[in-house]
Design an enzyme around this catalytic site. Structure first.
Site, PDB file in Angstrom:
ATOM      1  N   THR A 130       0.974  -1.322  -0.085  1.00 12.43           N
ATOM      2  CA  THR A 130       0.145  -0.059   0.057  1.00 12.43           C
ATOM      3  C   THR A 130       0.777   1.224   0.008  1.00 12.43           C
ATOM      4  O   THR A 130       2.038   1.193   0.347  1.00 12.43           O
ATOM      5  CB  THR A 130      -0.919   0.024   1.304  1.00 12.43           C
ATOM      6  OG1 THR A 130      -1.425   1.317   1.277  1.00 12.43           O
ATOM      7  CG2 THR A 130      -0.108  -0.445   2.392  1.00 12.43           C
ATOM      8  N   ASP A 131       0.381   2.444  -0.485  1.00 13.41           N
ATOM      9  CA  ASP A 131       1.007   3.584  -0.313  1.00 13.41           C
ATOM     10  C   ASP A 131       0.910   4.352   1.027  1.00 13.41           C
ATOM     11  O   ASP A 131       1.758   4.991   1.310  1.00 13.41           O
ATOM     12  CB  ASP A 131       0.279   4.885  -1.460  1.00 13.41           C
ATOM     13  CG  ASP A 131      -1.176   5.013  -1.096  1.00 13.41           C
ATOM     14  OD1 ASP A 131      -1.811   4.417  -0.043  1.00 13.41           O
ATOM     15  OD2 ASP A 131      -1.824   5.785  -1.652  1.00 13.41           O
ATOM     16  N   GLU A 132       0.142   3.551   2.082  1.00 16.99           N
ATOM     17  CA  GLU A 132       0.206   4.178   3.347  1.00 16.99           C
ATOM     18  C   GLU A 132       1.458   4.003   4.100  1.00 16.99           C
ATOM     19  O   GLU A 132       1.836   4.468   5.115  1.00 16.99           O
ATOM     20  CB  GLU A 132      -0.981   3.503   4.079  1.00 16.99           C
ATOM     21  CG  GLU A 132      -2.300   3.625   3.456  1.00 16.99           C
ATOM     22  CD  GLU A 132      -3.431   3.580   4.280  1.00 16.99           C
ATOM     23  OE1 GLU A 132      -3.352   3.195   5.779  1.00 16.99           O
ATOM     24  OE2 GLU A 132      -4.509   3.400   3.833  1.00 16.99           O
ATOM     25  N   TYR A 156      -1.908  -0.499  10.990  1.00 15.46           N
ATOM     26  CA  TYR A 156      -2.098  -1.219   9.547  1.00 15.46           C
ATOM     27  C   TYR A 156      -0.731  -0.992   8.867  1.00 15.46           C
ATOM     28  O   TYR A 156      -0.264  -1.730   8.320  1.00 15.46           O
ATOM     29  CB  TYR A 156      -3.372  -0.837   8.918  1.00 15.46           C
ATOM     30  CG  TYR A 156      -3.486  -1.169   7.635  1.00 15.46           C
ATOM     31  CD1 TYR A 156      -3.569  -2.409   6.957  1.00 15.46           C
ATOM     32  CD2 TYR A 156      -3.197  -0.242   6.485  1.00 15.46           C
ATOM     33  CE1 TYR A 156      -3.359  -2.681   5.585  1.00 15.46           C
ATOM     34  CE2 TYR A 156      -3.101  -0.390   5.177  1.00 15.46           C
ATOM     35  CZ  TYR A 156      -3.311  -1.726   4.729  1.00 15.46           C
ATOM     36  OH  TYR A 156      -3.423  -2.163   3.334  1.00 15.46           O
ATOM     37  N   LYS A 160       2.136  -3.424   7.410  1.00 16.24           N
ATOM     38  CA  LYS A 160       2.499  -3.535   5.887  1.00 16.24           C
ATOM     39  C   LYS A 160       3.797  -3.176   5.779  1.00 16.24           C
ATOM     40  O   LYS A 160       4.586  -3.882   4.863  1.00 16.24           O
ATOM     41  CB  LYS A 160       1.294  -2.753   5.023  1.00 16.24           C
ATOM     42  CG  LYS A 160       0.059  -3.230   4.972  1.00 16.24           C
ATOM     43  CD  LYS A 160      -0.361  -4.574   4.280  1.00 16.24           C
ATOM     44  CE  LYS A 160      -0.060  -4.606   2.929  1.00 16.24           C
ATOM     45  NZ  LYS A 160      -0.377  -5.928   2.581  1.00 16.24           N
TER      46      LYS A 160
HETATM   47  P1  NAD Z   1      -9.619  -7.506   2.076  1.00 18.96           P
HETATM   48  O1  NAD Z   1      -9.548  -7.190   3.379  1.00 18.96           O
HETATM   49  O2  NAD Z   1     -10.760  -7.156   1.151  1.00 18.96           O
HETATM   50  O3  NAD Z   1      -9.258  -9.134   1.848  1.00 18.96           O
HETATM   51  C1  NAD Z   1      -8.234  -9.667   2.441  1.00 18.96           C
HETATM   52  C2  NAD Z   1      -8.360 -11.104   2.208  1.00 18.96           C
HETATM   53  O4  NAD Z   1      -7.513 -11.853   3.031  1.00 18.96           O
HETATM   54  C3  NAD Z   1      -9.757 -11.893   2.794  1.00 18.96           C
HETATM   55  O5  NAD Z   1     -10.483 -12.536   1.842  1.00 18.96           O
HETATM   56  C4  NAD Z   1      -9.450 -12.457   4.050  1.00 18.96           C
HETATM   57  O6  NAD Z   1     -10.083 -13.792   4.408  1.00 18.96           O
HETATM   58  C5  NAD Z   1      -7.983 -12.967   3.670  1.00 18.96           C
HETATM   59  N1  NAD Z   1      -6.945 -13.060   4.917  1.00 18.96           N
HETATM   60  C6  NAD Z   1      -6.954 -12.349   6.029  1.00 18.96           C
HETATM   61  N2  NAD Z   1      -6.077 -12.950   6.927  1.00 18.96           N
HETATM   62  C7  NAD Z   1      -5.627 -14.232   6.225  1.00 18.96           C
HETATM   63  C8  NAD Z   1      -4.980 -15.393   6.572  1.00 18.96           C
HETATM   64  N3  NAD Z   1      -4.410 -14.948   7.727  1.00 18.96           N
HETATM   65  N4  NAD Z   1      -4.624 -16.072   6.054  1.00 18.96           N
HETATM   66  C9  NAD Z   1      -5.163 -16.085   4.677  1.00 18.96           C
HETATM   67  N5  NAD Z   1      -6.167 -15.393   4.397  1.00 18.96           N
HETATM   68  C10 NAD Z   1      -6.518 -14.290   5.093  1.00 18.96           C
HETATM   69  O7  NAD Z   1      -8.537  -6.775   1.422  1.00 18.96           O
HETATM   70  P2  NAD Z   1      -8.316  -5.968  -0.043  1.00 18.96           P
HETATM   71  O8  NAD Z   1      -8.776  -4.477   0.048  1.00 18.96           O
HETATM   72  O9  NAD Z   1      -8.578  -6.934  -1.072  1.00 18.96           O
HETATM   73  O10 NAD Z   1      -6.734  -5.837   0.023  1.00 18.96           O
HETATM   74  C11 NAD Z   1      -5.967  -6.808  -0.692  1.00 18.96           C
HETATM   75  C12 NAD Z   1      -4.498  -6.494  -0.601  1.00 18.96           C
HETATM   76  O11 NAD Z   1      -3.979  -5.377  -1.121  1.00 18.96           O
HETATM   77  C13 NAD Z   1      -3.910  -6.412   0.985  1.00 18.96           C
HETATM   78  O12 NAD Z   1      -2.801  -6.724   1.200  1.00 18.96           O
HETATM   79  C14 NAD Z   1      -3.934  -4.816   1.341  1.00 18.96           C
HETATM   80  O13 NAD Z   1      -3.083  -4.147   2.261  1.00 18.96           O
HETATM   81  C15 NAD Z   1      -3.484  -4.334  -0.241  1.00 18.96           C
HETATM   82  N6  NAD Z   1      -3.959  -3.058  -0.644  1.00 18.96           N
HETATM   83  C16 NAD Z   1      -5.481  -2.697  -0.556  1.00 18.96           C
HETATM   84  C17 NAD Z   1      -6.003  -1.457  -0.950  1.00 18.96           C
HETATM   85  C18 NAD Z   1      -7.216  -1.167  -0.931  1.00 18.96           C
HETATM   86  O14 NAD Z   1      -7.712   0.107  -1.294  1.00 18.96           O
HETATM   87  N7  NAD Z   1      -8.212  -2.061  -0.545  1.00 18.96           N
HETATM   88  C19 NAD Z   1      -4.875  -0.584  -1.343  1.00 18.96           C
HETATM   89  C20 NAD Z   1      -3.375  -0.824  -1.607  1.00 18.96           C
HETATM   90  C21 NAD Z   1      -3.276  -2.147  -1.079  1.00 18.96           C
HETATM   91  O1  TDX Z   2     -16.860   5.958   7.346  1.00 15.92           O
HETATM   92  C1  TDX Z   2     -15.806   6.485   6.816  1.00 15.92           C
HETATM   93  N1  TDX Z   2     -15.789   7.753   6.774  1.00 15.92           N
HETATM   94  C2  TDX Z   2     -14.689   8.551   6.362  1.00 15.92           C
HETATM   95  O2  TDX Z   2     -14.569   9.685   6.345  1.00 15.92           O
HETATM   96  C3  TDX Z   2     -14.720   5.799   6.361  1.00 15.92           C
HETATM   97  C4  TDX Z   2     -14.713   4.262   6.324  1.00 15.92           C
HETATM   98  C5  TDX Z   2     -13.651   6.460   5.946  1.00 15.92           C
HETATM   99  N2  TDX Z   2     -13.468   7.728   5.867  1.00 15.92           N
HETATM  100  C6  TDX Z   2     -12.135   8.322   5.264  1.00 15.92           C
HETATM  101  C7  TDX Z   2     -11.092   7.917   6.186  1.00 15.92           C
HETATM  102  C8  TDX Z   2     -10.113   7.992   4.863  1.00 15.92           C
HETATM  103  O3  TDX Z   2      -9.293   9.455   4.772  1.00 15.92           O
HETATM  104  O4  TDX Z   2     -12.171   8.202   4.054  1.00 15.92           O
HETATM  105  C9  TDX Z   2     -10.875   7.785   3.547  1.00 15.92           C
HETATM  106  C10 TDX Z   2     -10.878   6.516   3.030  1.00 15.92           C
HETATM  107  O5  TDX Z   2     -10.801   5.707   3.990  1.00 15.92           O
HETATM  108  P1  TDX Z   2     -10.799   3.860   4.176  1.00 15.92           P
HETATM  109  O6  TDX Z   2     -11.652   3.706   2.914  1.00 15.92           O
HETATM  110  O7  TDX Z   2     -10.698   3.262   5.309  1.00 15.92           O
HETATM  111  O8  TDX Z   2      -9.390   3.895   3.406  1.00 15.92           O
HETATM  112  P2  TDX Z   2      -7.924   4.281   3.951  1.00 15.92           P
HETATM  113  O9  TDX Z   2      -7.963   4.400   5.289  1.00 15.92           O
HETATM  114  O10 TDX Z   2      -7.421   5.404   3.104  1.00 15.92           O
HETATM  115  O11 TDX Z   2      -7.085   2.871   3.420  1.00 15.92           O
HETATM  116  C11 TDX Z   2      -7.271   2.129   2.279  1.00 15.92           C
HETATM  117  O12 TDX Z   2      -6.555   2.623   1.356  1.00 15.92           O
HETATM  118  C12 TDX Z   2      -5.296   1.926   1.334  1.00 15.92           C
HETATM  119  C13 TDX Z   2      -7.313   0.626   2.535  1.00 15.92           C
HETATM  120  O13 TDX Z   2      -8.445   0.347   3.496  1.00 15.92           O
HETATM  121  C14 TDX Z   2      -6.264   0.120   2.624  1.00 15.92           C
HETATM  122  O14 TDX Z   2      -6.227  -1.275   2.947  1.00 15.92           O
HETATM  123  C15 TDX Z   2      -5.374   0.379   1.654  1.00 15.92           C
HETATM  124  O15 TDX Z   2      -3.876  -0.013   2.050  1.00 15.92           O
END
Ligand code: NAD
Ligand code: TDX
Length: 352
Positions: A130-132, A156, A160
């Site tokens: 992630t960019d975080e 988190y 990561k």
């Molecule tokens: P998600 O939470 O939707 O899915 C995570 C999956 O991992 C789930 O299916 C869960 O059951 C599985 N999991 C969790 N713990 C586990 C374990 N111990 N063993 C096996 N499986 C396990 O997440 P996502 O949003 O699809 O993100 C996927 C990846 O991309 C993550 O690594 C996240 O850090 C990264 N990422 C997400 C975002 C975003 O905006 N969602 C952005 C950048 C990077």
């Molecule tokens: O109810 C809400 N209200 C609100 O204002 C929620 C859930 C979030 N927010 C804000 C917080 C953040 O500034 O919105 C922005 C986005 O929040 P999230 O959807 O929780 O994302 P963020 O915290 O930015 O992280 C996401 O992007 C990077 C993913 O959850 C991560 O897994 C990924 O790595």
């Protein structure tokens, strides 16, 4: 030879599975997923009967399971997406984040390394991050890039960051062929309704309050999940070993602007509310502790070296996403009730 996709029942993982099955007709895949609250086999329904797809329910921290999986199936590629992924949950309790994101990544790296040495397989490990990990930007700062220093601010992002370092060390010390990607915020189908965009879409459709954290001026860069999956395949197939690639959508938006845009879209797409436009549902709530102010990504390296850039128009993809949630009421209801866990027993028991 098969590719192993960890976290394939989650949001990005399931979109990636569908793309691979659709676009790479020769490729076998095995999904390993623990089915936590965020993993939902209904996301993989369309793949269930595909002979090139196999699902294994299991935890990436379970080293015995990993060893037997690598022994049983010849795996020459790992797409590592399994993680605890929600920042708010990591603030409440970081334990599962350390276990899965740090210890799980270590176990997976070790299992892959051992298997690939023993079986003389030239495998590649793609680590999805992630960019975080780079922390927070000020309004005038240049976007994050591959040379930005790590400065994670939430449990988190710290977990990561630790996993990114373990992958880097595995390449540097043991010569494992690794690629790491650092991506901005994704949105699209199958996203669990705890992240900002699905929370806002679902509440706005139902006329519920829209909880905006703090002053609503935190900025995120949004990427449609299909563009992310394309970038992951590009990085896996064409990326240079040991490198990292930043992936972004070129869509920096303050949260409140995005929430307003979603309200306007939904007002257009579904019946109006009796008490006025949906913007009126916005409710400012207590800020997230340590809330990062701004994320932005310079993705010029992956564009220059590998020819990837996001292709979806932001507003069009938002509209498609709203439509997807409107079309998947049953999925949403089951996510919210937790019922989807029973889906495994009904449809997969004895088959995984
Ligand atoms: P998600 O939470 O939707 O899915 C995570 C999956 O991992 C789930 O299916 C869960 O059951 C599985 N999991 C969790 N713990 C586990 C374990 N111990 N063993 C096996 N499986 C396990 O997440 P996502 O949003 O699809 O993100 C996927 C990846 O991309 C993550 O690594 C996240 O850090 C990264 N990422 C997400 C975002 C975003 O905006 N969602 C952005 C950048 C990077
Ligand atoms: O109810 C809400 N209200 C609100 O204002 C929620 C859930 C979030 N927010 C804000 C917080 C953040 O500034 O919105 C922005 C986005 O929040 P999230 O959807 O929780 O994302 P963020 O915290 O930015 O992280 C996401 O992007 C990077 C993913 O959850 C991560 O897994 C990924 O790595």
């Amino acid at each position: 030879m098969a590719w192993l996709i960890t976290g394939g029942a989650g949001f990005i993982g399931s979109n990636l599975v569908h793309r691979i099955l659709r676009e790479l007709p020769e490729q076998d895949i095995v999904v390993l997923d623990a089915l936590t609250y965020a993993g939902n086999l209904a996301n993989l329904e369309q793949a269930r009967d595909n002979p090139r797809f196999r699902f294994v329910r299991g935890d990436i921290t379970d080293r015995d399971l990993l060893d037997s999986l690598f022994a049983e199936v010849s795996i020459d590629g790992v797409f590592h997406l399994a993680a605890e992924s929600h920042v708010d949950r990591s603030i409440l309790d970081a334990g599962a984040f350390i276990k899965t994101n740090v210890e799980g990544t270590h176990a997976l790296l070790e299992a892959a390394r051992k298997a690939w040495v023993e079986q003389s397989i030239k495998g590649r490990f793609l680590h999805v991050s992630t960019d975080e990990v780079f922390g927070s930007l000020g309004p005038a700062d240049p976007p994050f890039s591959e040379t930005t220093n790590y400065a994670p601010n939430s449990p988190y992002s710290a977990s990561k960051a630790a996993s990114d370092h373990l992958v880097r060390a595995c390449h540097h010390t043991h010569g494992m062929d690794t690629v790491t990607t650092n991506c901005s915020n994704n949105f699209g189908p199958w996203q669990f309704p705890e992240k900002m965009i699905p929370v806002m879409i679902c509440n706005a459709i139902e006329g519920k309050k829209l909880p905006v954290y703090g002053d609503g001026m935190n900025v995120r860069d949004w990427l449609y999940v299909e563009d992310h999956c394309e970038a992951l395949l590009t990085a896996f197939l064409k990326g240079r070993g040991g490198e990292t690639y930043c992936i972004g959508g070129d869509n920096e938006v303050p949260n409140i602007e995005l929430v307003h845009a979603l309200c306007d879209l939904i007002d257009e797409m579904v019946a109006p509310l009796a008490n006025g436009p949906r913007r009126g549902l916005v409710t400012y709530v207590k800020d997230r502790p340590g809330h990062d102010r701004r994320y932005a990504i310079d993705f010029s390296k992956i564009e220059r070296e590998l020819g990837w850039r996001p292709r979806h128009d932001f507003r069009g993809a938002l509209r498609q996403t709203v439509q997807w949630y409107l079309d998947h009421e049953g999925w949403l209801a089951s996510c919210r009730s937790g019922e989807y866990r029973e889906y495994y027993d009904l449809n997969y028991a004895g088959r995984c």
